[in-house]
Design a protein around this motif. Structure first.
Motif, mmCIF file in Angstrom:
data_model
loop_
_atom_site.group_PDB
_atom_site.id
_atom_site.type_symbol
_atom_site.label_atom_id
_atom_site.label_comp_id
_atom_site.label_asym_id
_atom_site.label_seq_id
_atom_site.Cartn_x
_atom_site.Cartn_y
_atom_site.Cartn_z
ATOM 1 N N ARG A 26 0.813 -1.214 0.000
ATOM 2 C CA ARG A 26 0.000 0.000 0.000
ATOM 3 C C ARG A 26 0.847 1.265 0.000
ATOM 4 O O ARG A 26 0.312 2.364 -0.058
ATOM 5 C CB ARG A 26 -0.912 0.004 1.224
ATOM 6 C CG ARG A 26 -2.013 -1.013 1.135
ATOM 7 C CD ARG A 26 -2.917 -1.075 2.338
ATOM 8 N NE ARG A 26 -3.063 0.178 3.043
ATOM 9 C CZ ARG A 26 -3.399 0.279 4.315
ATOM 10 N NH1 ARG A 26 -3.606 -0.818 5.018
ATOM 11 N NH2 ARG A 26 -3.536 1.440 4.899
ATOM 12 N N GLY A 27 2.157 1.125 0.081
ATOM 13 C CA GLY A 27 3.026 2.283 0.019
ATOM 14 C C GLY A 27 3.558 2.759 1.357
ATOM 15 O O GLY A 27 4.330 3.713 1.406
ATOM 16 N N GLU A 28 3.166 2.123 2.441
ATOM 17 C CA GLU A 28 3.699 2.496 3.752
ATOM 18 C C GLU A 28 5.114 1.946 3.867
ATOM 19 O O GLU A 28 5.417 0.870 3.369
ATOM 20 C CB GLU A 28 2.813 1.938 4.857
ATOM 21 C CG GLU A 28 1.391 2.473 4.805
ATOM 22 C CD GLU A 28 0.511 1.847 5.863
ATOM 23 O OE1 GLU A 28 1.007 1.601 6.980
ATOM 24 O OE2 GLU A 28 -0.661 1.588 5.558
ATOM 25 N N ARG A 29 5.975 2.697 4.529
ATOM 26 C CA ARG A 29 7.368 2.300 4.634
ATOM 27 C C ARG A 29 7.831 2.326 6.080
ATOM 28 O O ARG A 29 7.505 3.235 6.828
ATOM 29 C CB ARG A 29 8.264 3.238 3.813
ATOM 30 C CG ARG A 29 7.999 3.178 2.332
ATOM 31 C CD ARG A 29 8.527 1.870 1.749
ATOM 32 N NE ARG A 29 8.171 1.770 0.348
ATOM 33 C CZ ARG A 29 7.437 0.802 -0.160
ATOM 34 N NH1 ARG A 29 6.969 -0.145 0.602
ATOM 35 N NH2 ARG A 29 7.159 0.763 -1.434
ATOM 36 N N PRO A 30 8.634 1.345 6.474
ATOM 37 C CA PRO A 30 9.202 1.354 7.820
ATOM 38 C C PRO A 30 10.296 2.420 7.922
ATOM 39 O O PRO A 30 10.927 2.774 6.921
ATOM 40 C CB PRO A 30 9.786 -0.051 7.981
ATOM 41 C CG PRO A 30 9.919 -0.594 6.613
ATOM 42 C CD PRO A 30 8.946 0.122 5.745
ATOM 43 N N GLU A 31 10.503 2.912 9.124
ATOM 44 C CA GLU A 31 11.491 3.977 9.320
ATOM 45 C C GLU A 31 12.917 3.518 9.076
ATOM 46 O O GLU A 31 13.740 4.283 8.587
ATOM 47 C CB GLU A 31 11.389 4.522 10.753
ATOM 48 C CG GLU A 31 10.225 5.432 10.979
ATOM 49 C CD GLU A 31 10.233 6.021 12.376
ATOM 50 O OE1 GLU A 31 11.194 5.785 13.138
ATOM 51 O OE2 GLU A 31 9.266 6.716 12.704
ATOM 52 N N GLN A 32 13.228 2.280 9.410
ATOM 53 C CA GLN A 32 14.613 1.825 9.349
ATOM 54 C C GLN A 32 14.943 1.003 8.110
ATOM 55 O O GLN A 32 15.990 0.368 8.057
ATOM 56 C CB GLN A 32 14.953 1.035 10.611
ATOM 57 C CG GLN A 32 14.873 1.883 11.855
ATOM 58 C CD GLN A 32 15.263 1.112 13.092
ATOM 59 O OE1 GLN A 32 15.899 0.065 13.012
ATOM 60 N NE2 GLN A 32 14.891 1.627 14.238
ATOM 61 N N GLY A 33 14.084 0.992 7.134
ATOM 62 C CA GLY A 33 14.402 0.321 5.876
ATOM 63 C C GLY A 33 13.537 -0.891 5.600
ATOM 64 O O GLY A 33 13.241 -1.684 6.491
ATOM 65 N N THR A 34 13.169 -1.006 4.338
ATOM 66 C CA THR A 34 12.285 -2.083 3.916
ATOM 67 C C THR A 34 12.977 -3.442 3.947
ATOM 68 O O THR A 34 12.385 -4.438 4.366
ATOM 69 C CB THR A 34 11.749 -1.800 2.502
ATOM 70 O OG1 THR A 34 11.101 -0.529 2.510
ATOM 71 C CG2 THR A 34 10.764 -2.857 2.063
#
Length: 119
Positions: A58-66
């Motif tokens: 959905r385009g959400e991304r984790p802060e510390q890297g995918t």
């Protein structure tokens, strides 16, 4: 990530660890009931994997890297089944100790997943 799912998975993993740790204390190997518990915890980890992949899609991304996030998701899904396989090979109290350790590792991985996502 869904914080409730992360907490539920971590708590279930700790309950499994305590249960198998108690069996090891009583000098018992893992039994069928333990494997049912492992299946429940593994199912929660699998649901978390699906939710994480859907959120990434959905385009959400984790802060510390995918890449780190996906690596930890895969690790959480593999943790308890690997401990279950090892406990099948060791049908003594040490099989129960292995599953207990796997439950603790899964709970720690859940905390790390929450941190990676940005919780």
């Amino acid at each position: 990530m869904l914080a409730a799912l992360t907490i539920a998975t971590a708590v279930a993993a700790l309950v499994l660890a305590a249960w198998c740790g108690f069996a090891a204390y009583r000098d018992q190997p893992t039994k069928d009931w333990h494997f049912i518990g492992m299946a429940v915890v593994s199912l929660l980890a699998l649901v978390q994997l699906v939710v994480g992949i859907v959120q990434l899609a959905r385009g959400e991304r984790p802060e510390q890297g995918t890449a780190i996030f996906v690596g930890y998701l895969i690790g959480t899904v593999c943790c308890v089944p690997a401990a279950a396989l090892l406990s099948l090979g060791e049908r003594t109290r040490w099989g129960s100790v292995t599953v207990a350790a796997g439950g603790v590792v899964l709970a720690v991985l859940q905390v790390r997943l929450y941190d990676i996502w940005g919780g």
